[in-house]
Design a protein around this motif. Structure first.
Motif, PDB file in Angstrom:
ATOM      1  N   VAL A  82     -13.654   2.765   2.919  1.00  0.00           N
ATOM      2  CA  VAL A  82     -13.016   1.521   3.367  1.00  0.00           C
ATOM      3  C   VAL A  82     -13.297   0.394   2.389  1.00  0.00           C
ATOM      4  O   VAL A  82     -12.406  -0.390   2.049  1.00  0.00           O
ATOM      5  CB  VAL A  82     -13.492   1.160   4.794  1.00  0.00           C
ATOM      6  CG1 VAL A  82     -13.177  -0.272   5.142  1.00  0.00           C
ATOM      7  CG2 VAL A  82     -12.871   2.095   5.810  1.00  0.00           C
ATOM      8  N   LYS A  83     -14.527   0.284   1.921  1.00  0.00           N
ATOM      9  CA  LYS A  83     -14.920  -0.816   1.043  1.00  0.00           C
ATOM     10  C   LYS A  83     -14.514  -0.602  -0.411  1.00  0.00           C
ATOM     11  O   LYS A  83     -14.296  -1.558  -1.145  1.00  0.00           O
ATOM     12  CB  LYS A  83     -16.421  -1.049   1.134  1.00  0.00           C
ATOM     13  CG  LYS A  83     -16.839  -1.612   2.477  1.00  0.00           C
ATOM     14  CD  LYS A  83     -18.329  -1.805   2.556  1.00  0.00           C
ATOM     15  CE  LYS A  83     -18.700  -2.366   3.918  1.00  0.00           C
ATOM     16  NZ  LYS A  83     -20.135  -2.368   4.141  1.00  0.00           N
ATOM     17  N   HIS A  84     -14.405   0.653  -0.813  1.00  0.00           N
ATOM     18  CA  HIS A  84     -14.085   0.979  -2.217  1.00  0.00           C
ATOM     19  C   HIS A  84     -13.020   2.068  -2.271  1.00  0.00           C
ATOM     20  O   HIS A  84     -13.267   3.166  -2.810  1.00  0.00           O
ATOM     21  CB  HIS A  84     -15.341   1.425  -2.959  1.00  0.00           C
ATOM     22  CG  HIS A  84     -16.486   0.472  -2.849  1.00  0.00           C
ATOM     23  ND1 HIS A  84     -16.539  -0.703  -3.553  1.00  0.00           N
ATOM     24  CD2 HIS A  84     -17.607   0.506  -2.075  1.00  0.00           C
ATOM     25  CE1 HIS A  84     -17.645  -1.345  -3.242  1.00  0.00           C
ATOM     26  NE2 HIS A  84     -18.310  -0.634  -2.337  1.00  0.00           N
ATOM     27  N   PRO A  85     -11.823   1.820  -1.748  1.00  0.00           N
ATOM     28  CA  PRO A  85     -10.800   2.866  -1.680  1.00  0.00           C
ATOM     29  C   PRO A  85     -10.344   3.376  -3.046  1.00  0.00           C
ATOM     30  O   PRO A  85      -9.900   4.518  -3.161  1.00  0.00           O
ATOM     31  CB  PRO A  85      -9.654   2.199  -0.926  1.00  0.00           C
ATOM     32  CG  PRO A  85      -9.873   0.736  -1.101  1.00  0.00           C
ATOM     33  CD  PRO A  85     -11.344   0.551  -1.209  1.00  0.00           C
ATOM     34  N   LYS A 119       0.222  -0.981  -2.482  1.00  0.00           N
ATOM     35  CA  LYS A 119      -0.522  -0.124  -3.410  1.00  0.00           C
ATOM     36  C   LYS A 119      -0.854   1.218  -2.745  1.00  0.00           C
ATOM     37  O   LYS A 119      -0.762   2.270  -3.384  1.00  0.00           O
ATOM     38  CB  LYS A 119      -1.807  -0.839  -3.853  1.00  0.00           C
ATOM     39  CG  LYS A 119      -2.476  -0.202  -5.014  1.00  0.00           C
ATOM     40  CD  LYS A 119      -1.708  -0.454  -6.287  1.00  0.00           C
ATOM     41  CE  LYS A 119      -2.498   0.032  -7.469  1.00  0.00           C
ATOM     42  NZ  LYS A 119      -1.690   0.189  -8.652  1.00  0.00           N
ATOM     43  N   ILE A 120      -1.185   1.163  -1.455  1.00  0.00           N
ATOM     44  CA  ILE A 120      -1.472   2.402  -0.719  1.00  0.00           C
ATOM     45  C   ILE A 120      -0.258   3.318  -0.755  1.00  0.00           C
ATOM     46  O   ILE A 120      -0.368   4.514  -1.011  1.00  0.00           O
ATOM     47  CB  ILE A 120      -1.884   2.092   0.739  1.00  0.00           C
ATOM     48  CG1 ILE A 120      -3.243   1.381   0.769  1.00  0.00           C
ATOM     49  CG2 ILE A 120      -1.935   3.375   1.573  1.00  0.00           C
ATOM     50  CD1 ILE A 120      -3.652   0.859   2.135  1.00  0.00           C
ATOM     51  N   TRP A 121       0.950   2.730  -0.520  1.00  0.00           N
ATOM     52  CA  TRP A 121       2.166   3.548  -0.531  1.00  0.00           C
ATOM     53  C   TRP A 121       2.422   4.161  -1.905  1.00  0.00           C
ATOM     54  O   TRP A 121       2.881   5.299  -2.017  1.00  0.00           O
ATOM     55  CB  TRP A 121       3.376   2.732  -0.062  1.00  0.00           C
ATOM     56  CG  TRP A 121       3.416   2.661   1.428  1.00  0.00           C
ATOM     57  CD1 TRP A 121       3.188   1.573   2.217  1.00  0.00           C
ATOM     58  CD2 TRP A 121       3.682   3.748   2.319  1.00  0.00           C
ATOM     59  NE1 TRP A 121       3.284   1.920   3.532  1.00  0.00           N
ATOM     60  CE2 TRP A 121       3.590   3.247   3.636  1.00  0.00           C
ATOM     61  CE3 TRP A 121       3.978   5.105   2.151  1.00  0.00           C
ATOM     62  CZ2 TRP A 121       3.790   4.033   4.761  1.00  0.00           C
ATOM     63  CZ3 TRP A 121       4.179   5.892   3.271  1.00  0.00           C
ATOM     64  CH2 TRP A 121       4.087   5.362   4.557  1.00  0.00           C
ATOM     65  N   ASP A 128      -9.357  -0.895   8.454  1.00  0.00           N
ATOM     66  CA  ASP A 128      -9.878  -1.936   7.580  1.00  0.00           C
ATOM     67  C   ASP A 128      -9.964  -1.513   6.109  1.00  0.00           C
ATOM     68  O   ASP A 128     -10.806  -1.987   5.364  1.00  0.00           O
ATOM     69  CB  ASP A 128     -11.236  -2.416   8.083  1.00  0.00           C
ATOM     70  CG  ASP A 128     -12.186  -1.277   8.418  1.00  0.00           C
ATOM     71  OD1 ASP A 128     -11.772  -0.099   8.354  1.00  0.00           O
ATOM     72  OD2 ASP A 128     -13.345  -1.559   8.751  1.00  0.00           O
ATOM     73  N   LEU A 129      -9.065  -0.637   5.697  1.00  0.00           N
ATOM     74  CA  LEU A 129      -9.009  -0.187   4.312  1.00  0.00           C
ATOM     75  C   LEU A 129      -8.722  -1.395   3.422  1.00  0.00           C
ATOM     76  O   LEU A 129      -7.714  -2.069   3.595  1.00  0.00           O
ATOM     77  CB  LEU A 129      -7.913   0.872   4.159  1.00  0.00           C
ATOM     78  CG  LEU A 129      -7.943   1.770   2.945  1.00  0.00           C
ATOM     79  CD1 LEU A 129      -9.236   2.570   2.890  1.00  0.00           C
ATOM     80  CD2 LEU A 129      -6.756   2.715   2.975  1.00  0.00           C
ATOM     81  N   GLN A 130      -9.599  -1.676   2.492  1.00  0.00           N
ATOM     82  CA  GLN A 130      -9.497  -2.878   1.681  1.00  0.00           C
ATOM     83  C   GLN A 130      -8.651  -2.632   0.432  1.00  0.00           C
ATOM     84  O   GLN A 130      -9.138  -2.580  -0.687  1.00  0.00           O
ATOM     85  CB  GLN A 130     -10.897  -3.379   1.330  1.00  0.00           C
ATOM     86  CG  GLN A 130     -11.658  -3.806   2.554  1.00  0.00           C
ATOM     87  CD  GLN A 130     -13.062  -4.263   2.251  1.00  0.00           C
ATOM     88  OE1 GLN A 130     -13.467  -4.407   1.104  1.00  0.00           O
ATOM     89  NE2 GLN A 130     -13.828  -4.508   3.296  1.00  0.00           N
ATOM     90  N   LEU A 131      -7.339  -2.506   0.686  1.00  0.00           N
ATOM     91  CA  LEU A 131      -6.385  -2.253  -0.384  1.00  0.00           C
ATOM     92  C   LEU A 131      -5.019  -2.716   0.094  1.00  0.00           C
ATOM     93  O   LEU A 131      -4.666  -2.543   1.257  1.00  0.00           O
ATOM     94  CB  LEU A 131      -6.365  -0.762  -0.709  1.00  0.00           C
ATOM     95  CG  LEU A 131      -5.665  -0.305  -1.979  1.00  0.00           C
ATOM     96  CD1 LEU A 131      -6.316  -0.923  -3.210  1.00  0.00           C
ATOM     97  CD2 LEU A 131      -5.736   1.207  -2.096  1.00  0.00           C
ATOM     98  N   ILE A 166      -8.068   9.020   5.880  1.00  0.00           N
ATOM     99  CA  ILE A 166      -8.311   7.796   5.108  1.00  0.00           C
ATOM    100  C   ILE A 166      -7.281   6.733   5.464  1.00  0.00           C
ATOM    101  O   ILE A 166      -7.619   5.565   5.675  1.00  0.00           O
ATOM    102  CB  ILE A 166      -8.279   8.091   3.592  1.00  0.00           C
ATOM    103  CG1 ILE A 166      -9.478   8.962   3.201  1.00  0.00           C
ATOM    104  CG2 ILE A 166      -8.263   6.796   2.781  1.00  0.00           C
ATOM    105  CD1 ILE A 166      -9.392   9.534   1.808  1.00  0.00           C
ATOM    106  N   LEU A 167      -6.024   7.128   5.547  1.00  0.00           N
ATOM    107  CA  LEU A 167      -4.957   6.166   5.832  1.00  0.00           C
ATOM    108  C   LEU A 167      -5.054   5.581   7.238  1.00  0.00           C
ATOM    109  O   LEU A 167      -4.554   4.482   7.488  1.00  0.00           O
ATOM    110  CB  LEU A 167      -3.589   6.829   5.639  1.00  0.00           C
ATOM    111  CG  LEU A 167      -3.282   7.274   4.212  1.00  0.00           C
ATOM    112  CD1 LEU A 167      -1.980   8.043   4.167  1.00  0.00           C
ATOM    113  CD2 LEU A 167      -3.265   6.093   3.255  1.00  0.00           C
TER     114      LEU A 167
END
Length: 129
Positions: free
Chosen positions: A80-83, A115-117, A108-111, A103-104
């Motif tokens: 979460v802090k460093h995806p 960008k995730i997509w 609170d995923l910090q990204l 993961i998805l």
């Protein structure tokens, strides 16, 4: 063989097993049993290691589950802090689908979502970064 640091308590248990074929675990703390497993493994006492593994699974399954939950929470916190550690990994494209979904699902995923997509699309195409 490397030098092994063994407490007197653990040494006594292992020596009794080696010379008498008997091991009594009922009065031992869980941490001591895990230490005996590790040291027995280092000493290549395969039969004892297998016995201890079976004993732990049969008698301390909830302890194992709790420890796995602690480990899972620890790694989820890192993710979460460093995806980018995961998403920009050289082996990200080979991440199993279930792991990626897990993961998805992190709220609170910090990204940035865009960008995730991008990462998910590259994962779907099997592209390396």
């Amino acid at each position: 063989m490397p030098k092994i640091n063994i407490s007197i308590k653990i040494f006594s248990v292992i020596i009794k097993y080696i010379y008498g074929g008997i091991i009594s675990l009922e009065k031992l703390e869980n941490s001591t049993i895990f230490d005996i497993v590790n040291i027995s493994n280092e000493l290549e006492l395969g039969e004892l290691v297998e016995y201890l593994k079976t004993y732990i699974v049969n008698n301390h399954a909830m302890l194992l589950v709790k420890n796995l939950e602690i480990i899972r929470d620890f790694y989820n916190d890192i993710i979460v802090k460093h995806p980018n550690t995961i998403f920009e990994s050289e082996n990200f494209h080979s991440l199993p689908e279930g792991a990626l979904i897990s993961i998805l699902k992190q709220d609170d995923l910090q990204l940035d979502e865009g960008k995730i997509w991008e990462y998910v699309i590259k994962w779907g195409k099997g592209e390396k970064f």
